[in-house]
Scaffold this motif. Structure first.
Motif, mmCIF file in Angstrom:
data_model
loop_
_atom_site.group_PDB
_atom_site.id
_atom_site.type_symbol
_atom_site.label_atom_id
_atom_site.label_comp_id
_atom_site.label_asym_id
_atom_site.label_seq_id
_atom_site.Cartn_x
_atom_site.Cartn_y
_atom_site.Cartn_z
ATOM 1 N N HIS A 55 -34.816 14.474 -55.454
ATOM 2 C CA HIS A 55 -34.686 15.886 -55.110
ATOM 3 C C HIS A 55 -35.694 16.716 -55.901
ATOM 4 O O HIS A 55 -36.116 16.329 -56.987
ATOM 5 C CB HIS A 55 -33.252 16.378 -55.329
ATOM 6 C CG HIS A 55 -32.782 16.267 -56.751
ATOM 7 N ND1 HIS A 55 -32.329 15.096 -57.297
ATOM 8 C CD2 HIS A 55 -32.712 17.188 -57.738
ATOM 9 C CE1 HIS A 55 -31.982 15.294 -58.559
ATOM 10 N NE2 HIS A 55 -32.215 16.558 -58.848
ATOM 11 N N THR A 76 -34.618 5.629 -63.231
ATOM 12 C CA THR A 76 -34.925 7.051 -63.068
ATOM 13 C C THR A 76 -36.425 7.216 -62.860
ATOM 14 O O THR A 76 -37.234 6.584 -63.543
ATOM 15 C CB THR A 76 -34.471 7.864 -64.294
ATOM 16 O OG1 THR A 76 -33.069 7.641 -64.496
ATOM 17 C CG2 THR A 76 -34.717 9.348 -64.103
ATOM 18 N N PRO A 114 -29.420 12.531 -61.087
ATOM 19 C CA PRO A 114 -28.421 13.425 -60.507
ATOM 20 C C PRO A 114 -28.101 14.605 -61.428
ATOM 21 O O PRO A 114 -28.037 14.461 -62.641
ATOM 22 C CB PRO A 114 -27.191 12.530 -60.322
ATOM 23 C CG PRO A 114 -27.395 11.381 -61.243
ATOM 24 C CD PRO A 114 -28.872 11.230 -61.432
ATOM 25 N N GLY A 115 -27.932 15.771 -60.814
ATOM 26 C CA GLY A 115 -27.513 16.955 -61.555
ATOM 27 C C GLY A 115 -28.621 17.724 -62.238
ATOM 28 O O GLY A 115 -28.408 18.840 -62.699
ATOM 29 N N MET A 116 -29.808 17.164 -62.343
ATOM 30 C CA MET A 116 -30.913 17.846 -63.012
ATOM 31 C C MET A 116 -31.490 18.910 -62.085
ATOM 32 O O MET A 116 -31.706 18.665 -60.903
ATOM 33 C CB MET A 116 -32.005 16.845 -63.407
ATOM 34 C CG MET A 116 -33.141 17.466 -64.203
ATOM 35 S SD MET A 116 -34.439 16.268 -64.635
ATOM 36 C CE MET A 116 -33.606 15.263 -65.860
ATOM 37 N N ARG A 117 -31.747 20.109 -62.646
ATOM 38 C CA ARG A 117 -32.324 21.209 -61.867
ATOM 39 C C ARG A 117 -33.705 21.627 -62.355
ATOM 40 O O ARG A 117 -34.485 22.173 -61.577
ATOM 41 C CB ARG A 117 -31.392 22.410 -61.900
ATOM 42 C CG ARG A 117 -30.087 22.154 -61.171
ATOM 43 C CD ARG A 117 -29.250 23.414 -61.109
ATOM 44 N NE ARG A 117 -27.990 23.129 -60.448
ATOM 45 C CZ ARG A 117 -26.825 23.622 -60.831
ATOM 46 N NH1 ARG A 117 -26.771 24.471 -61.853
ATOM 47 N NH2 ARG A 117 -25.735 23.308 -60.182
ATOM 48 N N ASP A 120 -32.236 21.974 -67.542
ATOM 49 C CA ASP A 120 -31.129 22.690 -66.931
ATOM 50 C C ASP A 120 -30.575 21.808 -65.824
ATOM 51 O O ASP A 120 -31.290 20.965 -65.271
ATOM 52 C CB ASP A 120 -31.587 24.035 -66.357
ATOM 53 C CG ASP A 120 -30.418 24.918 -65.937
ATOM 54 O OD1 ASP A 120 -29.261 24.615 -66.319
ATOM 55 O OD2 ASP A 120 -30.647 25.910 -65.219
ATOM 56 N N GLY A 121 -29.321 22.007 -65.539
ATOM 57 C CA GLY A 121 -28.681 21.241 -64.481
ATOM 58 C C GLY A 121 -27.248 21.666 -64.322
ATOM 59 O O GLY A 121 -26.825 22.697 -64.857
ATOM 60 N N THR A 122 -26.507 20.859 -63.617
ATOM 61 C CA THR A 122 -25.090 21.135 -63.432
ATOM 62 C C THR A 122 -24.391 21.103 -64.789
ATOM 63 O O THR A 122 -24.930 20.568 -65.774
ATOM 64 C CB THR A 122 -24.458 20.084 -62.506
ATOM 65 O OG1 THR A 122 -24.567 18.807 -63.147
ATOM 66 C CG2 THR A 122 -25.134 20.051 -61.136
ATOM 67 N N LEU A 131 -21.952 19.280 -65.676
ATOM 68 C CA LEU A 131 -21.777 17.870 -66.045
ATOM 69 C C LEU A 131 -23.071 17.297 -66.627
ATOM 70 O O LEU A 131 -23.053 16.598 -67.651
ATOM 71 C CB LEU A 131 -21.329 17.059 -64.829
ATOM 72 C CG LEU A 131 -20.974 15.597 -65.078
ATOM 73 C CD1 LEU A 131 -19.837 15.476 -66.081
ATOM 74 C CD2 LEU A 131 -20.591 14.922 -63.770
ATOM 75 N N PHE A 132 -24.202 17.611 -66.003
ATOM 76 C CA PHE A 132 -25.494 17.140 -66.499
ATOM 77 C C PHE A 132 -25.767 17.697 -67.903
ATOM 78 O O PHE A 132 -26.145 16.961 -68.810
ATOM 79 C CB PHE A 132 -26.619 17.548 -65.540
ATOM 80 C CG PHE A 132 -27.993 17.254 -66.062
ATOM 81 C CD1 PHE A 132 -28.527 15.978 -65.971
ATOM 82 C CD2 PHE A 132 -28.743 18.241 -66.677
ATOM 83 C CE1 PHE A 132 -29.779 15.694 -66.473
ATOM 84 C CE2 PHE A 132 -30.006 17.970 -67.179
ATOM 85 C CZ PHE A 132 -30.521 16.694 -67.078
ATOM 86 N N ARG A 133 -25.574 19.009 -68.087
ATOM 87 C CA ARG A 133 -25.832 19.625 -69.395
ATOM 88 C C ARG A 133 -24.939 19.024 -70.471
ATOM 89 O O ARG A 133 -25.397 18.740 -71.581
ATOM 90 C CB ARG A 133 -25.657 21.145 -69.310
ATOM 91 C CG ARG A 133 -26.736 21.819 -68.498
ATOM 92 C CD ARG A 133 -26.708 23.347 -68.608
ATOM 93 N NE ARG A 133 -25.388 23.935 -68.518
ATOM 94 C CZ ARG A 133 -24.846 24.429 -67.407
ATOM 95 N NH1 ARG A 133 -25.521 24.408 -66.273
ATOM 96 N NH2 ARG A 133 -23.642 24.958 -67.433
#
Length: 159
Positions: free
Chosen positions: A3, A71, A96-99, A123-125, A127-129
């Motif tokens: 993504h 990854t 997953p979850g990374m922004r 930054d991320g969700t 859960l990711f943080r």
């Protein structure tokens, strides 16, 4: 599934919601450390054990990086200011979850060698943080091991 991440600039290294900063002194001079980081991208897998593949893309303006565990990142180089600063942004990943992600390497002369500072800014969700904060000790260990291995590699390189 890969993504696209939010396109952030170099200032994100100072403003990210999660900033993990690690530093270590090495015997190698800043110029040699910078060359290994910015000019010998393919060599990263020789000294950073988490990296299984690293290669420059786009005439050196980008990087493709694969890590142990699967990854992957497509990155843009944000700064390559020899011999003091190398920074890049992740543009696409399957993490997953990374922004957003910026990694910054600052090199400062220190005691005849170099102080290497690595900032992992993300930054991320939620859960990711949270997971990244819990991963701090492991990332710190990976950084220390990598920089130690890089210093050994540079010490044994022909002049």
């Amino acid at each position: 599934m890969a993504h696209r991440l939010r396109p952030v600039g170099p200032d994100f290294a100072e403003t990210a919601p999660v900033r993990l900063v690690f530093a270590r002194e090495v015997a190698a001079p800043p110029e040699a450390v910078f060359r290994a980081l910015a000019e010998d991208v393919s060599g990263w897998s020789d000294w950073f054990s988490a990296v299984t593949l690293a290669r420059p893309t786009g005439d050196g303006t980008g990087r493709e990086v694969r890590l142990r565990g699967g990854t992957r990142f497509a990155e843009t180089v944000l700064a390559a200011e020899a011999p003091r600063l190398y920074a890049y942004r992740a543009d696409v990943t399957n993490a997953p979850g990374m922004r957003a992600l910026v990694e910054e390497w600052r090199l400062t002369p220190a005691g005849g060698g170099t102080r290497v500072q690595w900032t992992f800014a993300a930054d991320g969700t939620a859960l990711f943080r949270g997971g990244l904060t819990l991963a701090r000790p492991g990332l710190g260990r990976a950084f220390r091991n990598a920089v130690t291995a890089l210093d050994r590699r540079l010490a044994s390189a022909p002049a």
